[in-house]
Write a protein that holds these residues in place. Sequence first.
Motif, PDB file in Angstrom:
ATOM      1  N   HIS A 320      73.123  46.453   4.975  1.00  0.00           N
ATOM      2  CA  HIS A 320      74.277  47.156   4.409  1.00  0.00           C
ATOM      3  C   HIS A 320      74.818  46.446   3.174  1.00  0.00           C
ATOM      4  O   HIS A 320      75.369  47.091   2.284  1.00  0.00           O
ATOM      5  CB  HIS A 320      75.389  47.330   5.460  1.00  0.00           C
ATOM      6  CG  HIS A 320      75.605  46.138   6.326  1.00  0.00           C
ATOM      7  ND1 HIS A 320      74.859  45.890   7.455  1.00  0.00           N
ATOM      8  CD2 HIS A 320      76.500  45.120   6.240  1.00  0.00           C
ATOM      9  CE1 HIS A 320      75.290  44.780   8.029  1.00  0.00           C
ATOM     10  NE2 HIS A 320      76.279  44.295   7.310  1.00  0.00           N
ATOM     11  N   HIS A 322      72.948  44.997   0.946  1.00  0.00           N
ATOM     12  CA  HIS A 322      72.053  45.378  -0.147  1.00  0.00           C
ATOM     13  C   HIS A 322      72.580  46.620  -0.857  1.00  0.00           C
ATOM     14  O   HIS A 322      72.623  46.677  -2.093  1.00  0.00           O
ATOM     15  CB  HIS A 322      70.643  45.641   0.423  1.00  0.00           C
ATOM     16  CG  HIS A 322      69.702  46.298  -0.549  1.00  0.00           C
ATOM     17  ND1 HIS A 322      69.089  45.603  -1.577  1.00  0.00           N
ATOM     18  CD2 HIS A 322      69.289  47.593  -0.655  1.00  0.00           C
ATOM     19  CE1 HIS A 322      68.320  46.435  -2.270  1.00  0.00           C
ATOM     20  NE2 HIS A 322      68.427  47.645  -1.729  1.00  0.00           N
ATOM     21  N   PHE A 323      73.000  47.622  -0.074  1.00  0.00           N
ATOM     22  CA  PHE A 323      73.502  48.853  -0.668  1.00  0.00           C
ATOM     23  C   PHE A 323      74.864  48.646  -1.334  1.00  0.00           C
ATOM     24  O   PHE A 323      75.183  49.318  -2.324  1.00  0.00           O
ATOM     25  CB  PHE A 323      73.580  49.954   0.388  1.00  0.00           C
ATOM     26  CG  PHE A 323      72.228  50.428   0.840  1.00  0.00           C
ATOM     27  CD1 PHE A 323      71.471  51.260   0.030  1.00  0.00           C
ATOM     28  CD2 PHE A 323      71.696  50.022   2.047  1.00  0.00           C
ATOM     29  CE1 PHE A 323      70.213  51.697   0.422  1.00  0.00           C
ATOM     30  CE2 PHE A 323      70.445  50.449   2.460  1.00  0.00           C
ATOM     31  CZ  PHE A 323      69.695  51.284   1.644  1.00  0.00           C
ATOM     32  N   LEU A 326      74.175  47.463  -4.683  1.00  0.00           N
ATOM     33  CA  LEU A 326      73.644  48.531  -5.532  1.00  0.00           C
ATOM     34  C   LEU A 326      74.760  49.385  -6.122  1.00  0.00           C
ATOM     35  O   LEU A 326      74.506  50.250  -6.965  1.00  0.00           O
ATOM     36  CB  LEU A 326      72.691  49.423  -4.729  1.00  0.00           C
ATOM     37  CG  LEU A 326      71.318  48.849  -4.374  1.00  0.00           C
ATOM     38  CD1 LEU A 326      70.515  49.862  -3.572  1.00  0.00           C
ATOM     39  CD2 LEU A 326      70.547  48.439  -5.622  1.00  0.00           C
ATOM     40  N   TRP A 328      77.193  51.029  -4.018  1.00  0.00           N
ATOM     41  CA  TRP A 328      77.758  51.973  -3.059  1.00  0.00           C
ATOM     42  C   TRP A 328      79.102  51.463  -2.565  1.00  0.00           C
ATOM     43  O   TRP A 328      79.269  50.272  -2.303  1.00  0.00           O
ATOM     44  CB  TRP A 328      76.834  52.146  -1.860  1.00  0.00           C
ATOM     45  CG  TRP A 328      75.535  52.844  -2.127  1.00  0.00           C
ATOM     46  CD1 TRP A 328      74.929  53.029  -3.337  1.00  0.00           C
ATOM     47  CD2 TRP A 328      74.672  53.426  -1.148  1.00  0.00           C
ATOM     48  NE1 TRP A 328      73.749  53.690  -3.173  1.00  0.00           N
ATOM     49  CE2 TRP A 328      73.561  53.950  -1.844  1.00  0.00           C
ATOM     50  CE3 TRP A 328      74.731  53.551   0.235  1.00  0.00           C
ATOM     51  CZ2 TRP A 328      72.511  54.583  -1.195  1.00  0.00           C
ATOM     52  CZ3 TRP A 328      73.693  54.191   0.885  1.00  0.00           C
ATOM     53  CH2 TRP A 328      72.592  54.713   0.172  1.00  0.00           C
ATOM     54  N   VAL A 333      78.610  53.528   2.524  1.00  0.00           N
ATOM     55  CA  VAL A 333      77.586  52.846   3.313  1.00  0.00           C
ATOM     56  C   VAL A 333      77.805  53.111   4.803  1.00  0.00           C
ATOM     57  O   VAL A 333      76.863  53.432   5.538  1.00  0.00           O
ATOM     58  CB  VAL A 333      77.598  51.326   3.045  1.00  0.00           C
ATOM     59  CG1 VAL A 333      76.574  50.614   3.938  1.00  0.00           C
ATOM     60  CG2 VAL A 333      77.304  51.032   1.584  1.00  0.00           C
TER      61      VAL A 333
END
Length: 361
Positions: A320, A322-323, A326, A328, A333
């Motif tokens: 989670h 990682h996103f 990015l 988010w 998420v």
Amino acid sequence: MKAILLSGTCALVVSLFLTRWAIGQFAKWGLGQLIRDDGPTTHHTKRGTPTMGGAAVVVSVLVGYATSKLVTSEEPSRSALLVLFLLVGMAGVGFLDDFIKVRLQRSLGLRSRAKLIGQTVVGLVFGVLALLTGSGDGEAAVSHRISLVREVGPALPWVLVMVLIWFMVNGASNATNLIDGLDGLLTGSAAMVFSAYVFIGIWQNNHACGSAGGAIGVCYDVPAALDLATLAAAMTGACFGFLWWNASPARIILGDTGSLALGAAMAGLALVTRTELLLVVLGGLYVAVTGSVMIQVSWFKLTRRMTGTGRRVFRMTPLHHHFELLGWEQVTVVIRFWIVAGISVAAALGIFYSDWLGGLH
């Protein structure tokens, strides 16, 4: 059915009010969350948010389940009591971890070896007690055979069953511990898993071997399946009640007290309902998140050994984060991970039901 509804409703109400009380009380006691320096920078705003909220979840489960037993004048089953032992025992390990974090101001809490020892002791004690035959029906709470939705294959030696129990309890509790990084992520997804076990317990009871329902299609040899559904309902209600205050922006955090306990309870329910392998599908989200950590660590070590410089597959793990990196939003998420959790639960229930349908032919 009356016990199931009463257990879930009581746990929900207790969790709502007890968690609200804990928010103010834990803040007065100085039980504020520490944030890792190497985590996403957006998480630093959570510093000082009351932690150890999992204690409210555990108490709510105990009160909800006990109330249903008192009102219906039913005795608790060995299987349900064993799952409660896992819940409380692992909450105790998590409490020590959280206490060290907030009192000694050490963000990583218990040393990994001490934490593993605590988890192992709780898991093995559960295993020994679960494999002992009961004084009434002479049947152990946990089977010696592996199950997806019902028992298959030959009986395993006692030692191998204990290894399986240890692996499941430790693996599930660590997986839920890893995913507890965003507001409401674990609480919401756990409520879905426990609600699935309400359905599984009811279905297994209605089609128990030797009953009228068990004469149709597949039957299930699961001790006290309906009582396990009652316990799962309490778990579901407690998670939903806590989620009211844990949703973004969280006013209280589960802490390891809650995350370790919820994972252990999932493993316990899988073992006593004879659905060990089905838990992999039910908890597909947790498998993915844990797998991301394993991939990241393995690839980093391998590339460092081969090239001298460690490389990463993900920007940050657990998955989670990682996103988040990015771009988010945390809420995005959480909701999308909830969708994955819901799909995993639906797939698992589909496997469970289709196996029963297959037995009709």
